[in-house]
Design a protein around this motif. Sequence first.
Motif, PDB file in Angstrom:
ATOM      1  N   ASN A  78       0.822  -1.210   0.000  1.00 31.71           N
ATOM      2  CA  ASN A  78       0.000   0.000   0.000  1.00 31.71           C
ATOM      3  C   ASN A  78       0.857   1.262   0.000  1.00 31.71           C
ATOM      4  OD1 ASN A  78      -2.391  -1.338  -0.087  1.00 31.71           O
ATOM      5  ND2 ASN A  78      -2.774  -1.225   2.110  1.00 31.71           N
ATOM      6  N   THR A  79       1.962   1.240   0.715  1.00 30.17           N
ATOM      7  CA  THR A  79       2.846   2.396   0.755  1.00 30.17           C
ATOM      8  C   THR A  79       3.416   2.665  -0.627  1.00 30.17           C
ATOM      9  OG1 THR A  79       3.464   1.884   3.025  1.00 30.17           O
ATOM     10  CG2 THR A  79       4.920   3.337   1.801  1.00 30.17           C
ATOM     11  N   ARG A  80       3.861   1.638  -1.305  1.00 32.14           N
ATOM     12  CA  ARG A  80       4.463   1.817  -2.636  1.00 32.14           C
ATOM     13  C   ARG A  80       3.424   2.265  -3.657  1.00 32.14           C
ATOM     14  NH1 ARG A  80       8.690  -2.948  -1.855  1.00 32.14           N
ATOM     15  NH2 ARG A  80      10.244  -1.652  -0.841  1.00 32.14           N
ATOM     16  N   THR A  81       2.204   1.758  -3.539  1.00 31.71           N
ATOM     17  CA  THR A  81       1.140   2.178  -4.447  1.00 31.71           C
ATOM     18  C   THR A  81       0.829   3.655  -4.242  1.00 31.71           C
ATOM     19  OG1 THR A  81       0.169  -0.018  -4.428  1.00 31.71           O
ATOM     20  CG2 THR A  81      -1.243   1.771  -5.133  1.00 31.71           C
ATOM     21  N   ARG A  82       0.761   4.068  -2.996  1.00 30.72           N
ATOM     22  CA  ARG A  82       0.450   5.459  -2.695  1.00 30.72           C
ATOM     23  C   ARG A  82       1.535   6.383  -3.225  1.00 30.72           C
ATOM     24  NH1 ARG A  82       2.434   8.140   1.375  1.00 30.72           N
ATOM     25  NH2 ARG A  82       2.916   6.272   2.552  1.00 30.72           N
ATOM     26  N   ARG A  83       2.791   5.991  -3.049  1.00 26.00           N
ATOM     27  CA  ARG A  83       3.900   6.834  -3.499  1.00 26.00           C
ATOM     28  C   ARG A  83       3.962   6.948  -5.008  1.00 26.00           C
ATOM     29  NH1 ARG A  83       8.445   4.320   0.362  1.00 26.00           N
ATOM     30  NH2 ARG A  83       7.854   5.361   2.275  1.00 26.00           N
ATOM     31  N   SER A  84       3.585   5.894  -5.720  1.00 24.83           N
ATOM     32  CA  SER A  84       3.723   5.911  -7.167  1.00 24.83           C
ATOM     33  C   SER A  84       2.466   6.406  -7.872  1.00 24.83           C
ATOM     34  CB  SER A  84       4.067   4.516  -7.674  1.00 24.83           C
ATOM     35  OG  SER A  84       2.985   3.650  -7.432  1.00 24.83           O
ATOM     36  N   SER A  85       1.475   6.883  -7.123  1.00 23.82           N
ATOM     37  CA  SER A  85       0.215   7.278  -7.744  1.00 23.82           C
ATOM     38  C   SER A  85       0.295   8.629  -8.457  1.00 23.82           C
ATOM     39  CB  SER A  85      -0.908   7.302  -6.714  1.00 23.82           C
ATOM     40  OG  SER A  85      -0.645   8.308  -5.752  1.00 23.82           O
ATOM     41  N   TRP A  86       1.303   9.455  -8.159  1.00 29.14           N
ATOM     42  CA  TRP A  86       1.430  10.754  -8.843  1.00 29.14           C
ATOM     43  C   TRP A  86       2.611  10.714  -9.789  1.00 29.14           C
ATOM     44  CZ3 TRP A  86       5.881  13.609  -8.303  1.00 29.14           C
ATOM     45  CH2 TRP A  86       6.736  13.209  -7.282  1.00 29.14           C
ATOM     46  N   LYS A  87       2.551  11.526 -10.800  1.00 27.94           N
ATOM     47  CA  LYS A  87       3.634  11.608 -11.774  1.00 27.94           C
ATOM     48  C   LYS A  87       4.059  13.073 -11.902  1.00 27.94           C
ATOM     49  CE  LYS A  87       3.375   7.285 -13.037  1.00 27.94           C
ATOM     50  NZ  LYS A  87       4.303   6.336 -12.552  1.00 27.94           N
ATOM     51  N   ALA A  88       5.358  13.292 -11.956  1.00 26.40           N
ATOM     52  CA  ALA A  88       5.862  14.647 -12.154  1.00 26.40           C
ATOM     53  C   ALA A  88       5.722  15.016 -13.622  1.00 26.40           C
ATOM     54  CB  ALA A  88       7.324  14.726 -11.726  1.00 26.40           C
ATOM     55  N   LYS A  89       5.405  16.281 -13.882  1.00 31.32           N
ATOM     56  CA  LYS A  89       5.258  16.764 -15.248  1.00 31.32           C
ATOM     57  C   LYS A  89       6.478  17.582 -15.635  1.00 31.32           C
ATOM     58  CE  LYS A  89       0.258  17.240 -14.924  1.00 31.32           C
ATOM     59  NZ  LYS A  89      -0.850  18.204 -14.936  1.00 31.32           N
ATOM     60  N   LEU A  90       6.840  17.525 -16.897  1.00 33.82           N
ATOM     61  CA  LEU A  90       7.907  18.381 -17.392  1.00 33.82           C
ATOM     62  C   LEU A  90       7.382  19.816 -17.463  1.00 33.82           C
ATOM     63  CD1 LEU A  90       9.327  16.247 -20.326  1.00 33.82           C
ATOM     64  CD2 LEU A  90      10.413  16.716 -18.149  1.00 33.82           C
ATOM     65  N   PRO A  91       8.226  20.789 -17.122  1.00 33.01           N
ATOM     66  CA  PRO A  91       7.755  22.169 -17.190  1.00 33.01           C
ATOM     67  C   PRO A  91       7.524  22.600 -18.632  1.00 33.01           C
ATOM     68  CG  PRO A  91      10.099  22.105 -16.710  1.00 33.01           C
ATOM     69  CD  PRO A  91       9.607  20.702 -16.668  1.00 33.01           C
ATOM     70  N   GLU A  92       6.507  23.424 -18.835  1.00 36.63           N
ATOM     71  CA  GLU A  92       6.237  23.941 -20.174  1.00 36.63           C
ATOM     72  C   GLU A  92       7.303  24.978 -20.512  1.00 36.63           C
ATOM     73  OE1 GLU A  92       2.275  25.346 -20.787  1.00 36.63           O
ATOM     74  OE2 GLU A  92       1.448  23.811 -19.463  1.00 36.63           O
ATOM     75  N   LEU A  93       8.010  24.761 -21.627  1.00 37.40           N
ATOM     76  CA  LEU A  93       9.074  25.672 -22.016  1.00 37.40           C
ATOM     77  C   LEU A  93       8.543  26.693 -23.006  1.00 37.40           C
ATOM     78  CD1 LEU A  93      12.060  23.219 -22.490  1.00 37.40           C
ATOM     79  CD2 LEU A  93      11.515  24.602 -20.506  1.00 37.40           C
ATOM     80  N   GLN A  94       9.014  27.917 -22.857  1.00 37.73           N
ATOM     81  CA  GLN A  94       8.617  28.991 -23.745  1.00 37.73           C
ATOM     82  C   GLN A  94       9.878  29.596 -24.348  1.00 37.73           C
ATOM     83  OE1 GLN A  94       6.077  31.710 -21.775  1.00 37.73           O
ATOM     84  NE2 GLN A  94       5.527  32.814 -23.613  1.00 37.73           N
ATOM     85  N   THR A  95       9.842  29.912 -25.630  1.00 39.76           N
ATOM     86  CA  THR A  95      11.000  30.481 -26.306  1.00 39.76           C
ATOM     87  C   THR A  95      10.972  31.996 -26.153  1.00 39.76           C
ATOM     88  OG1 THR A  95      10.939  28.693 -27.916  1.00 39.76           O
ATOM     89  CG2 THR A  95      12.243  30.610 -28.485  1.00 39.76           C
ATOM     90  N   ILE A  96      12.056  32.555 -25.615  1.00 35.93           N
ATOM     91  CA  ILE A  96      12.173  34.005 -25.473  1.00 35.93           C
ATOM     92  C   ILE A  96      13.509  34.451 -26.040  1.00 35.93           C
ATOM     93  CG2 ILE A  96      10.692  34.132 -23.445  1.00 35.93           C
ATOM     94  CD1 ILE A  96      13.247  34.428 -21.765  1.00 35.93           C
ATOM     95  N   ARG A  97      13.618  35.746 -26.339  1.00 33.85           N
ATOM     96  CA  ARG A  97      14.863  36.303 -26.852  1.00 33.85           C
ATOM     97  C   ARG A  97      15.488  37.158 -25.750  1.00 33.85           C
ATOM     98  NH1 ARG A  97      17.267  36.976 -31.727  1.00 33.85           N
ATOM     99  NH2 ARG A  97      15.510  36.026 -32.776  1.00 33.85           N
TER     100      ARG A  97
END
Length: 56
Positions: free
Chosen positions: A12-31
Amino acid sequence: MAVPKRKMSRSNTRTRRSSWKAKLPELQTIRVQGREVRVPRHLVKAYKAGAIEIED
């Protein structure tokens, strides 16, 4: 922080820990300083203001 009242099983502990996923940050192109750079959206203002320097 919430404290469990009794011991949780290992599976149960391992299931709880793996239930969320990290997202990559949205990258924006700037000058900045004549160069096009891809940076996370929440840091665009800091890069444009010069608070964060661009690494090579």
